[in-house]
Design a protein around this motif. Structure first.
Motif, PDB file in Angstrom:
ATOM      1  N   ASN A  25       0.823  -1.205   0.000  1.00  0.00           N
ATOM      2  CA  ASN A  25       0.000   0.000   0.000  1.00  0.00           C
ATOM      3  C   ASN A  25       0.860   1.258   0.000  1.00  0.00           C
ATOM      4  O   ASN A  25       0.538   2.258  -0.654  1.00  0.00           O
ATOM      5  N   LEU A  29       0.792   4.010  -2.843  1.00  0.00           N
ATOM      6  CA  LEU A  29       0.590   5.423  -2.509  1.00  0.00           C
ATOM      7  C   LEU A  29       1.715   6.272  -3.091  1.00  0.00           C
ATOM      8  O   LEU A  29       1.472   7.312  -3.719  1.00  0.00           O
ATOM      9  N   TYR A  46      -9.936   7.959  -5.060  1.00  0.00           N
ATOM     10  CA  TYR A  46     -10.344   7.542  -3.727  1.00  0.00           C
ATOM     11  C   TYR A  46     -11.732   8.041  -3.342  1.00  0.00           C
ATOM     12  O   TYR A  46     -12.351   7.498  -2.426  1.00  0.00           O
ATOM     13  N   SER A 161      -2.851  -7.440  -1.587  1.00  0.00           N
ATOM     14  CA  SER A 161      -2.049  -6.213  -1.625  1.00  0.00           C
ATOM     15  C   SER A 161      -1.058  -6.219  -2.784  1.00  0.00           C
ATOM     16  O   SER A 161      -0.901  -5.219  -3.494  1.00  0.00           O
ATOM     17  N   THR A 260      -7.434  11.627   2.046  1.00  0.00           N
ATOM     18  CA  THR A 260      -7.106  10.222   1.816  1.00  0.00           C
ATOM     19  C   THR A 260      -5.672   9.926   2.219  1.00  0.00           C
ATOM     20  O   THR A 260      -5.389   8.880   2.821  1.00  0.00           O
ATOM     21  N   LEU A 261      -4.765  10.824   1.890  1.00  0.00           N
ATOM     22  CA  LEU A 261      -3.361  10.616   2.251  1.00  0.00           C
ATOM     23  C   LEU A 261      -3.210  10.495   3.760  1.00  0.00           C
ATOM     24  O   LEU A 261      -2.493   9.609   4.263  1.00  0.00           O
ATOM     25  N   ARG A 263      -5.508   9.525   5.931  1.00  0.00           N
ATOM     26  CA  ARG A 263      -6.090   8.253   6.348  1.00  0.00           C
ATOM     27  C   ARG A 263      -5.155   7.089   6.013  1.00  0.00           C
ATOM     28  O   ARG A 263      -5.040   6.127   6.780  1.00  0.00           O
ATOM     29  N   GLN A 264      -4.501   7.156   4.873  1.00  0.00           N
ATOM     30  CA  GLN A 264      -3.603   6.067   4.486  1.00  0.00           C
ATOM     31  C   GLN A 264      -2.370   6.008   5.376  1.00  0.00           C
ATOM     32  O   GLN A 264      -1.887   4.912   5.703  1.00  0.00           O
ATOM     33  N   ASP A 267      -3.544   4.300   8.358  1.00  0.00           N
ATOM     34  CA  ASP A 267      -3.689   2.866   8.100  1.00  0.00           C
ATOM     35  C   ASP A 267      -2.350   2.148   8.171  1.00  0.00           C
ATOM     36  O   ASP A 267      -2.251   1.026   8.686  1.00  0.00           O
ATOM     37  N   LEU A 268      -1.309   2.768   7.641  1.00  0.00           N
ATOM     38  CA  LEU A 268       0.018   2.159   7.703  1.00  0.00           C
ATOM     39  C   LEU A 268       0.495   2.037   9.151  1.00  0.00           C
ATOM     40  O   LEU A 268       1.130   1.050   9.527  1.00  0.00           O
TER      41      LEU A 268
END
Length: 489
Positions: A25, A29, A46, A161, A260-261, A263-264, A267-268
């Motif tokens: 991911n 990204l 997104y 993934s 989105t960035l 949130r990502q 998430d990482l």
């Protein structure tokens, strides 16, 4: 194999898959933002992913969690009924997933117009199949978890993934743009879902004992339990997807890209907590069902301590390095995401706690409690989004998420403590010590920020922060080197 060894084995398998997932991911990204798509295109992608993510709710409703709960229970109680549970739920997911997929693809143009983004219609046409693939993976992973076979879920996570990364990048490079990126997502979910069905049938379903007499009322109980889990899932979707949709409708695609960035990145950061929660929650359910509530409470308390030790200092570090991280990793075009990333440090802490808490409530039979809490949080999140996005843009969506998610997390901890009474005072004392470590570590890293001029010096600052965290954690007795070495072996 002891209980501790089984949890550790499941955690290692899940962590490895999550590392692969995070790496893939992260690479996706980086490639999309830095090289292949501009912020507006990235935001449109997104936005579409969030729209089909909302539709995915109707692809499974609450059947996945309800199936996991009853498979887990009947493996101990009467394993002759597990075939019936799996068969009923599979056909239900099959009908719902493909029905919703077809509806999204066929109605993509009017749906895009309704959402005030007509340019996203072709992406939604392809994205309809996203619903079917992701719905089946969700079902398969839940059933694997119920069998305490998290290694198979780990395989699915890693495969999805990697396939998604390769397919999405290849199709964008070939000139298919945002539609190609969405097609890459669809290919990843589709191929992984097919592998999951093969594993589920050959490794579990085929070997289960058979009976032609399903337990009277079992199907009704399965469906009834799916109602609160569906409500919880709907609330999860509102919290994790609808805010992105609202940002896209009320602001701009570029604002979606920034949101989105952030949130990502969150998430990482959540990978270790996801792995621990996925491995621990079915075990907590087993121990509680066997009336070993003290043992279950001890497992949860230790897991919570570990989460706090890792994520409170981690949030402090994220706040400090957010600006150079975006500048040197993603690119200066995305610097608008920095305040959101810093804000999401609090979100990351609460989300990490939720990963070992909320799903445990489902296994303990408290899905209704969790559903009410999540529903209240989700409604509050939507209301705050509508109030804050017009004036603050993506930052308003982030503020709404942090406020409502924190409240939801505290409610979950309260109800789990009622069921598994762990030592809350000891946890608070532990948190105070961890916070002191975070303040010292964050302060030292902040002083070296003026010297961060590129990726190499940024990596050096992160390594310095990690070294300070390790030294202070060991010196304070919160981290035992021998235990870490034993686990890694």
């Amino acid at each position: 194999m002891t209980l501790r060894e089984r949890i550790a084995k499941g955690f290692k398998a899940t962590l490895l898959s999550r590392i692969v997932h995070a790496a893939a991911n992260g690479a996706l990204l980086l490639v999309l933002t830095r090289y292949l798509l501009d912020p507006e295109q990235y935001g449109l992608l997104y936005f579409a992913v969030s729209v089909v993510g909302v539709a995915e709710l109707f692809g499974t409703l609450g059947l996945t969690k309800a199936t996991a709960r009853y498979v887990n229970e009947y493996l101990e109680k009467d394993d002759t009924q597990v075939r019936h549970i799996m068969r009923w739920s599979f056909y239900g997911v099959l009908a719902m997933a493909f029905g919703v997929s077809a509806a999204i693809s066929l109605a993509s143009a009017p749906l895009a117009a309704l959402l005030n983004r007509p340019e996203v219609a072709p992406v939604l046409t392809v994205g309809g199949l996203y619903v079917a693939g992701r719905s089946f993976i969700s079902y398969e992973r839940s059933v694997f978890q119920a069998f305490n076979a998290v290694r198979y879920s780990a395989v699915l996570t890693a495969m999805n993934s990697v396939v998604r990364l390769c397919a999405a990048v290849a199709l964008v490079v070939l000139g298919y743009g945002v539609v190609g990126a969405m097609a890459g997502y669809v290919l990843g979910f589709g191929l992984t879902a097919m592998l999951g069905l093969v594993l589920l049938y050959t490794r579990f379903y085929r070997g289960l004992p058979k009976t032609d007499d399903p337990e009277i009322g079992l199907r009704r109980r399965l469906l009834r339990y799916s109602v609160p889990t569906a409500a919880t899932r709907a609330s999860v979707v509102l919290d994790s997807k609808i805010d992105t949709v609202l940002v896209g409708m009320l602001a701009t695609p570029v604002a979606v890209a920034f949101y989105t960035l952030a949130r990502q990145v969150a998430d990482l950061c959540i990978v270790p907590a996801q792995s621990l929660g996925y491995a621990v929650t079915p075990t907590l359910g087993e121990q509680s069902a066997a009336e070993n509530s003290d043992r279950a409470a001890n497992i949860y308390e230790q897991s919570l301590r570990n989460i706090l030790l890792l994520y409170v200092p981690g949030a402090a570090g994220l706040f400090v390095v957010a600006e150079p991280m975006v500048r040197f990793v993603v690119g200066p075009d995305y610097l608008g995401a920095v305040p959101l990333i810093q804000l999401y440090g609090v979100f990351v802490i609460m989300r990490a706690i939720e990963k070992i808490t909320a799903n445990t409530l489902d296994y303990l039979g408290l899905a209704r409690v969790r559903a009410v809490a999540r529903g209240t949080s989700a409604v509050g999140n939507v209301v705050l989004n509508l109030a804050l996005i017009p004036s603050l843009g993506a930052l308003g969506a982030g503020i709404a998420t942090v406020i409502t998610y924190s409240g939801y997390g505290m409610v979950n901890i309260y109800y789990l403590h009622q069921e598994l009474p762990f030592d809350a005072v000891a946890v608070v004392n532990h948190l105070a010590r961890v916070t002191a470590i975070a303040v010292v570590m964050g302060g030292v890293v902040y002083t070296v920020m003026p010297y961060v001029t590129g990726l190499f010096t940024l990596a050096g600052a992160i390594v310095l922060g990690g070294a300070i965290w390790t030294a202070l954690s060991v010196a304070s007795g919160l981290l035992e080197p021998r235990a870490v070495l034993s686990f890694m072996s």
